[in-house]
Design a protein around this motif. Structure first.
Motif, PDB file in Angstrom:
ATOM      1  N   ARG A  31      97.914  72.287 -82.724  1.00 16.37           N
ATOM      2  CA  ARG A  31      98.216  72.194 -81.296  1.00 16.37           C
ATOM      3  C   ARG A  31      98.675  70.785 -80.932  1.00 16.37           C
ATOM      4  O   ARG A  31      99.614  70.601 -80.166  1.00 16.37           O
ATOM      5  CB  ARG A  31      96.977  72.575 -80.488  1.00 16.37           C
ATOM      6  CG  ARG A  31      97.180  72.517 -79.022  1.00 16.37           C
ATOM      7  CD  ARG A  31      95.894  72.858 -78.283  1.00 16.37           C
ATOM      8  NE  ARG A  31      96.174  72.938 -76.883  1.00 16.37           N
ATOM      9  CZ  ARG A  31      95.577  73.759 -76.058  1.00 16.37           C
ATOM     10  NH1 ARG A  31      94.653  74.585 -76.483  1.00 16.37           N
ATOM     11  NH2 ARG A  31      95.883  73.766 -74.788  1.00 16.37           N
ATOM     12  N   MET A  32      98.004  69.798 -81.497  1.00 10.90           N
ATOM     13  CA  MET A  32      98.305  68.401 -81.199  1.00 10.90           C
ATOM     14  C   MET A  32      99.754  68.060 -81.572  1.00 10.90           C
ATOM     15  O   MET A  32     100.458  67.400 -80.812  1.00 10.90           O
ATOM     16  CB  MET A  32      97.328  67.519 -81.984  1.00 10.90           C
ATOM     17  CG  MET A  32      97.513  66.052 -81.850  1.00 10.90           C
ATOM     18  SD  MET A  32      96.194  65.104 -82.647  1.00 10.90           S
ATOM     19  CE  MET A  32      96.145  65.782 -84.291  1.00 10.90           C
ATOM     20  N   VAL A  33     100.192  68.514 -82.720  1.00  8.94           N
ATOM     21  CA  VAL A  33     101.561  68.224 -83.166  1.00  8.94           C
ATOM     22  C   VAL A  33     102.578  69.002 -82.334  1.00  8.94           C
ATOM     23  O   VAL A  33     103.571  68.448 -81.864  1.00  8.94           O
ATOM     24  CB  VAL A  33     101.717  68.560 -84.671  1.00  8.94           C
ATOM     25  CG1 VAL A  33     103.163  68.444 -85.107  1.00  8.94           C
ATOM     26  CG2 VAL A  33     100.824  67.656 -85.505  1.00  8.94           C
ATOM     27  N   ARG A  34     102.318  70.281 -82.128  1.00 12.61           N
ATOM     28  CA  ARG A  34     103.261  71.142 -81.412  1.00 12.61           C
ATOM     29  C   ARG A  34     103.455  70.692 -79.955  1.00 12.61           C
ATOM     30  O   ARG A  34     104.574  70.657 -79.457  1.00 12.61           O
ATOM     31  CB  ARG A  34     102.757  72.584 -81.450  1.00 12.61           C
ATOM     32  CG  ARG A  34     103.802  73.570 -81.013  1.00 12.61           C
ATOM     33  CD  ARG A  34     103.331  74.993 -81.173  1.00 12.61           C
ATOM     34  NE  ARG A  34     102.907  75.243 -82.548  1.00 12.61           N
ATOM     35  CZ  ARG A  34     102.003  76.149 -82.890  1.00 12.61           C
ATOM     36  NH1 ARG A  34     101.433  76.892 -81.985  1.00 12.61           N
ATOM     37  NH2 ARG A  34     101.674  76.317 -84.149  1.00 12.61           N
ATOM     38  N   GLN A  43     105.788  67.562 -79.533  1.00  9.08           N
ATOM     39  CA  GLN A  43     107.212  67.877 -79.672  1.00  9.08           C
ATOM     40  C   GLN A  43     107.747  68.499 -78.390  1.00  9.08           C
ATOM     41  O   GLN A  43     108.815  68.117 -77.896  1.00  9.08           O
ATOM     42  CB  GLN A  43     107.431  68.831 -80.841  1.00  9.08           C
ATOM     43  CG  GLN A  43     107.102  68.230 -82.170  1.00  9.08           C
ATOM     44  CD  GLN A  43     107.106  69.254 -83.290  1.00  9.08           C
ATOM     45  OE1 GLN A  43     107.084  70.455 -83.058  1.00  9.08           O
ATOM     46  NE2 GLN A  43     107.134  68.776 -84.514  1.00  9.08           N
ATOM     47  N   LEU A  44     107.010  69.431 -77.845  1.00  8.16           N
ATOM     48  CA  LEU A  44     107.432  70.115 -76.630  1.00  8.16           C
ATOM     49  C   LEU A  44     107.474  69.162 -75.433  1.00  8.16           C
ATOM     50  O   LEU A  44     108.437  69.146 -74.669  1.00  8.16           O
ATOM     51  CB  LEU A  44     106.501  71.290 -76.349  1.00  8.16           C
ATOM     52  CG  LEU A  44     106.896  72.234 -75.241  1.00  8.16           C
ATOM     53  CD1 LEU A  44     108.266  72.838 -75.502  1.00  8.16           C
ATOM     54  CD2 LEU A  44     105.854  73.339 -75.124  1.00  8.16           C
ATOM     55  N   ALA A  45     106.428  68.335 -75.284  1.00 12.58           N
ATOM     56  CA  ALA A  45     106.378  67.398 -74.154  1.00 12.58           C
ATOM     57  C   ALA A  45     107.518  66.379 -74.225  1.00 12.58           C
ATOM     58  O   ALA A  45     108.148  66.073 -73.204  1.00 12.58           O
ATOM     59  CB  ALA A  45     105.025  66.686 -74.120  1.00 12.58           C
ATOM     60  N   PHE A  46     107.796  65.859 -75.416  1.00 13.98           N
ATOM     61  CA  PHE A  46     108.870  64.874 -75.532  1.00 13.98           C
ATOM     62  C   PHE A  46     110.244  65.499 -75.310  1.00 13.98           C
ATOM     63  O   PHE A  46     111.122  64.890 -74.702  1.00 13.98           O
ATOM     64  CB  PHE A  46     108.814  64.146 -76.874  1.00 13.98           C
ATOM     65  CG  PHE A  46     107.733  63.107 -76.938  1.00 13.98           C
ATOM     66  CD1 PHE A  46     107.736  62.029 -76.070  1.00 13.98           C
ATOM     67  CD2 PHE A  46     106.697  63.213 -77.841  1.00 13.98           C
ATOM     68  CE1 PHE A  46     106.739  61.067 -76.104  1.00 13.98           C
ATOM     69  CE2 PHE A  46     105.687  62.265 -77.893  1.00 13.98           C
ATOM     70  CZ  PHE A  46     105.702  61.190 -77.020  1.00 13.98           C
ATOM     71  N   ALA A  47     110.427  66.718 -75.784  1.00 15.32           N
ATOM     72  CA  ALA A  47     111.708  67.404 -75.543  1.00 15.32           C
ATOM     73  C   ALA A  47     111.896  67.663 -74.047  1.00 15.32           C
ATOM     74  O   ALA A  47     112.978  67.415 -73.495  1.00 15.32           O
ATOM     75  CB  ALA A  47     111.756  68.710 -76.322  1.00 15.32           C
ATOM     76  N   ARG A  48     110.858  68.150 -73.393  1.00 15.98           N
ATOM     77  CA  ARG A  48     110.955  68.404 -71.949  1.00 15.98           C
ATOM     78  C   ARG A  48     111.142  67.112 -71.165  1.00 15.98           C
ATOM     79  O   ARG A  48     111.911  67.063 -70.203  1.00 15.98           O
ATOM     80  CB  ARG A  48     109.703  69.127 -71.463  1.00 15.98           C
ATOM     81  CG  ARG A  48     109.653  70.559 -71.890  1.00 15.98           C
ATOM     82  CD  ARG A  48     108.426  71.256 -71.376  1.00 15.98           C
ATOM     83  NE  ARG A  48     108.458  72.664 -71.747  1.00 15.98           N
ATOM     84  CZ  ARG A  48     107.410  73.446 -71.747  1.00 15.98           C
ATOM     85  NH1 ARG A  48     106.225  72.986 -71.390  1.00 15.98           N
ATOM     86  NH2 ARG A  48     107.524  74.714 -72.085  1.00 15.98           N
ATOM     87  N   GLY A  49     110.450  66.058 -71.581  1.00 21.03           N
ATOM     88  CA  GLY A  49     110.586  64.772 -70.904  1.00 21.03           C
ATOM     89  C   GLY A  49     111.981  64.189 -71.059  1.00 21.03           C
ATOM     90  O   GLY A  49     112.559  63.667 -70.096  1.00 21.03           O
TER      91      GLY A  49
END
Length: 92
Positions: free
Chosen positions: A36-39, A42-48
């Motif tokens: 969960r920590m890795v996934r 990635q999602l937060a940085f892509a959305r940001g």
């Protein structure tokens, strides 16, 4: 602005500590916490990144662009901090 990033730093630090305590067996965490920590990063940085680019293309100020870019990371850190705090220390 300083409060925003100060809060992000404190929430992220708390999450790191609780996850590290979870690795040692001292904090109650899900067995899937590492994945969960890795996934989620990635999602937060892509959305940001998308939010920051969108704000820049709309001609927003540098401050707004930065806030938009860090928004997903802040929401993720805050949600993790709440969730992990509720799980609490592992009971012996």
């Amino acid at each position: 602005m300083q409060i925003y990033f100060g809060s992000l730093a404190m929430e992220a630090s708390a999450v790191i500590w609780m996850r590290m305590l979870g690795v040692t067996g001292l904090w109650a965490v899900s067995p899937h916490e590492g994945t969960r920590m890795v996934r989620e990063k990635q999602l937060a940085f892509a959305r940001g990144g998308s939010a920051a680019i969108r704000a820049a293309l709309e001609g927003k100020s540098a401050e707004i662009i930065m806030l938009e870019g860090f928004g997903p990371a802040r929401r993720t850190a805050r949600a993790n901090q709440r969730r992990l705090t509720r799980s609490g220390p592992r009971k012996p």
